[in-house]
Design a protein around this motif. Structure first.
Motif, PDB file in Angstrom:
ATOM      1  N   LEU A   1       1.211  -1.094  -0.117  1.00 21.60           N
ATOM      2  CA  LEU A   1      -0.099   0.387  -0.031  1.00 21.60           C
ATOM      3  C   LEU A   1       0.487   1.507  -0.052  1.00 21.60           C
ATOM      4  O   LEU A   1       0.516   2.180  -0.797  1.00 21.60           O
ATOM      5  N   PRO A   2       1.822   1.326   0.560  1.00 19.17           N
ATOM      6  CA  PRO A   2       3.128   2.211   0.638  1.00 19.17           C
ATOM      7  C   PRO A   2       3.270   2.897  -0.457  1.00 19.17           C
ATOM      8  O   PRO A   2       2.908   4.279  -1.467  1.00 19.17           O
ATOM      9  N   ALA A   3       3.756   2.156  -1.580  1.00 19.93           N
ATOM     10  CA  ALA A   3       4.375   1.970  -2.127  1.00 19.93           C
ATOM     11  C   ALA A   3       3.349   2.644  -3.950  1.00 19.93           C
ATOM     12  O   ALA A   3       3.368   3.541  -4.601  1.00 19.93           O
ATOM     13  N   PHE A   4       2.337   1.898  -3.350  1.00 20.42           N
ATOM     14  CA  PHE A   4       0.894   2.431  -4.365  1.00 20.42           C
ATOM     15  C   PHE A   4       0.443   3.909  -3.977  1.00 20.42           C
ATOM     16  O   PHE A   4       0.340   4.828  -4.769  1.00 20.42           O
ATOM     17  N   LEU A   5       0.472   4.191  -2.699  1.00 18.96           N
ATOM     18  CA  LEU A   5      -0.377   5.855  -2.768  1.00 18.96           C
ATOM     19  C   LEU A   5       0.940   6.492  -2.835  1.00 18.96           C
ATOM     20  O   LEU A   5       1.347   7.683  -3.380  1.00 18.96           O
ATOM     21  N   ALA A   6       2.015   5.943  -2.536  1.00 20.69           N
ATOM     22  CA  ALA A   6       3.350   7.169  -3.202  1.00 20.69           C
ATOM     23  C   ALA A   6       2.736   7.733  -4.561  1.00 20.69           C
ATOM     24  O   ALA A   6       3.906   8.403  -4.936  1.00 20.69           O
ATOM     25  N   ALA A   7       3.136   6.490  -5.532  1.00 24.58           N
ATOM     26  CA  ALA A   7       2.883   7.180  -6.884  1.00 24.58           C
ATOM     27  C   ALA A   7       1.676   7.298  -7.361  1.00 24.58           C
ATOM     28  O   ALA A   7       0.860   7.700  -8.800  1.00 24.58           O
ATOM     29  N   SER A   8       0.725   7.671  -6.406  1.00 25.11           N
ATOM     30  CA  SER A   8      -0.652   8.324  -6.950  1.00 25.11           C
ATOM     31  C   SER A   8      -1.119   9.965  -6.778  1.00 25.11           C
ATOM     32  O   SER A   8      -1.084  10.557  -5.588  1.00 25.11           O
ATOM     33  N   HIS A   9      -0.719  10.401  -7.677  1.00 23.72           N
ATOM     34  CA  HIS A   9      -1.285  11.852  -8.067  1.00 23.72           C
ATOM     35  C   HIS A   9      -3.358  11.730  -7.954  1.00 23.72           C
ATOM     36  O   HIS A   9      -2.604  12.817  -7.156  1.00 23.72           O
ATOM     37  N   ALA A  10      -3.484  11.230  -8.465  1.00 19.90           N
ATOM     38  CA  ALA A  10      -5.189  10.993  -8.048  1.00 19.90           C
ATOM     39  C   ALA A  10      -5.309  10.136  -7.677  1.00 19.90           C
ATOM     40  O   ALA A  10      -4.654   8.948  -8.416  1.00 19.90           O
ATOM     41  N   LEU A  11      -6.226   9.296  -6.417  1.00 22.66           N
ATOM     42  CA  LEU A  11      -6.491   8.516  -5.584  1.00 22.66           C
ATOM     43  C   LEU A  11      -8.043   8.650  -5.572  1.00 22.66           C
ATOM     44  O   LEU A  11      -9.001   9.236  -5.644  1.00 22.66           O
ATOM     45  N   VAL A  12      -8.649   6.845  -6.458  1.00 17.77           N
ATOM     46  CA  VAL A  12      -9.554   6.713  -6.564  1.00 17.77           C
ATOM     47  C   VAL A  12     -10.095   5.802  -5.704  1.00 17.77           C
ATOM     48  O   VAL A  12      -9.553   4.591  -5.246  1.00 17.77           O
ATOM     49  N   CYS A  13     -10.847   5.574  -5.096  1.00 19.17           N
ATOM     50  CA  CYS A  13     -11.336   4.343  -3.729  1.00 19.17           C
ATOM     51  C   CYS A  13     -12.529   4.327  -3.997  1.00 19.17           C
ATOM     52  O   CYS A  13     -13.780   4.525  -4.315  1.00 19.17           O
ATOM     53  N   LEU A  14     -12.410   2.638  -4.609  1.00 21.10           N
ATOM     54  CA  LEU A  14     -13.603   2.150  -5.143  1.00 21.10           C
ATOM     55  C   LEU A  14     -13.609   0.726  -3.852  1.00 21.10           C
ATOM     56  O   LEU A  14     -13.453  -0.196  -5.148  1.00 21.10           O
ATOM     57  N   LEU A  15     -13.030   0.589  -2.238  1.00 12.08           N
ATOM     58  CA  LEU A  15     -13.254  -0.569  -1.607  1.00 12.08           C
ATOM     59  C   LEU A  15     -14.431  -0.024  -1.651  1.00 12.08           C
ATOM     60  O   LEU A  15     -15.212   0.852  -1.447  1.00 12.08           O
ATOM     61  N   PRO A  16     -14.937  -2.384  -0.837  1.00 13.62           N
ATOM     62  CA  PRO A  16     -15.737  -2.469  -0.502  1.00 13.62           C
ATOM     63  C   PRO A  16     -15.776  -1.411   1.576  1.00 13.62           C
ATOM     64  O   PRO A  16     -14.458  -2.158   1.873  1.00 13.62           O
ATOM     65  N   LEU A  17     -17.014  -1.887   2.046  1.00 15.43           N
ATOM     66  CA  LEU A  17     -16.239  -1.429   3.254  1.00 15.43           C
ATOM     67  C   LEU A  17     -16.233  -1.812   4.322  1.00 15.43           C
ATOM     68  O   LEU A  17     -17.751  -3.109   4.217  1.00 15.43           O
TER      69      LEU A  17
END
Ligand code: NDP
Ligand code: OXD
Length: 308
Positions: free
Chosen positions: A180-196
């Motif tokens: 997750l940290p590497a994924f986030l560090a590479a995201s200039h825009a973050l789109v959330c489509l996770l289930p709750l």
């Protein structure tokens, strides 16, 4: 024996849904559920009360009139009850257009141009390099995959994050909390489509949002409880985040006085990024009821252990 289907959505009028169910399941007995009603073979519901479950212990399956099953997962369900979610049913393309609009609007600075236009300012802002336009999609399921593929059409570098390993053409896939940290560090825009689920609730709080590059943009189209709203506001005010488009909220409807309505860097929409389309949804549910009656397998069965 006549097949019985019970429909329940306390938030909307049942008639159009009953009409669609009757059209797609001719010969079946389709009724709106009421307290004490005769139990049915199948349930079709959105956010039903606990009594809907308790009074129908013999349901062969419960169809969720939506993709996200978090409201059903909060109920006490019989262990053998199959919960079945909507599988796209016309939501994927809506989600793709909504998210592309939000992400492109941010990268192309349409809000700034609108402000300029309001005062007649003709000013070209520098073009943003594609290398600084990477989009991270949290959740690579039915909707996340569709959204990631739509964003790729614009040549943005797109990467996705999921719980188990995924392989999506053209999308760099990250897996599990370790990545997750590497994924986030590479995201200039973050789109959330996770289930709750218990694992994802509050995932978009300070600890994770600060790992995004400075100036990143958030699009949440999943569920409001994934975001820690106070942390989001703090990070927008500090300038760490450039802005956010939010379609879902911890409390819906979003209360009139809520700070999220008024924040200049936030765009709010009323949970419409992908609306449940009645005819597509009921056609899908009816098709699955027929398949189950023939003893055939169906897609979209929820794993109660995972919660989605
Ligand atoms: P899916 O169940 O198809 O996909 C969920 C994705 O999230 C999967 O890729 C899954 O991983 C991943 N995931 C789940 N838990 C975790 C975790 N702990 N860590 C990492 N990844 C995780 O869902 P959909 O794509 O169909 O829908 C997503 C959500 O969108 C729905 O649950 C609903 O809340 C919301 N929604 C909102 C709408 C709106 O109008 N705003 C309309 C429709 C849906 P894996 O692939 O490994 O299983
Ligand atoms: C869904 C929704 O989960 O409408 O389908 O939010």
């Amino acid at each position: 024996m006549t097949l019985r289907v019970s429909y329940c959505d306390p938030s909307s009028a049942p008639e159009p849904w009953l009409e669609a169910l009757r059209r797609h399941l001719p010969g079946a007995c389709i009724e709106a559920w009421t307290d004490g009603a005769e139990p049915a073979d199948y349930g079709v519901a959105w956010s039903p009360p606990q009594a809907f479950i308790d009074q129908q212990p013999q349901l062969k399956a419960l169809f969720n009139v939506g993709a996200g099953v978090d409201k059903l997962m909060r109920l006490r369900l019989q262990p053998q009850l199959r919960v079945i979610r909507l599988d796209d049913a016309g939501m994927g393309v809506q989600m793709a257009e909504y998210v592309c609009h939000a992400v492109i609007g941010h990268f192309r600075e349409f809000s700034a141009y609108a402000e300029q236009a309001a005062t007649g300012v003709w000013l070209r802002r520098p073009a943003r390099p594609r290398a600084l336009s990477a989009v991270g999609v949290l959740g690579l399921g039915v909707l996340g995959t569709r959204v990631a593929q739509a964003l790729r059409q614009f040549d943005y570098p797109v990467h996705g994050w999921s719980r188990t390993g995924r392989d999506v053409q053209g999308i760099r896939c990250f897996t599990g909390s370790a990545q997750l940290p590497a994924f986030l560090a590479a995201s200039h825009a973050l789109v959330c489509l996770l289930p709750l689920t218990p694992d994802t609730c509050g995932i978009l709080g300070r600890a994770n949002l600060t790992q995004l590059p400075k100036g990143a943009y958030l699009v949440n189209v999943a569920r409001g409880d994934l975001v820690v709203e106070d942390d989001l506001l703090t990070l927008l005010d500090s300038g760490h985040l450039a802005g956010a488009t939010l379609d879902v909220f911890r409390n819906e409807p979003l209360p009139g006085m809520h700070a999220l309505w008024r924040h200049p860097k936030i765009r709010v929409t009323p949970h419409i990024s992908a609306q449940t389309l009645r005819d597509e949804s009921i056609a899908q549910i009816a098709g699955k009821i027929r398949a189950l009656e023939r003893g055939e397998p169906v897609a979209g069965i929820v794993d109660p252990q995972r919660g989605y």
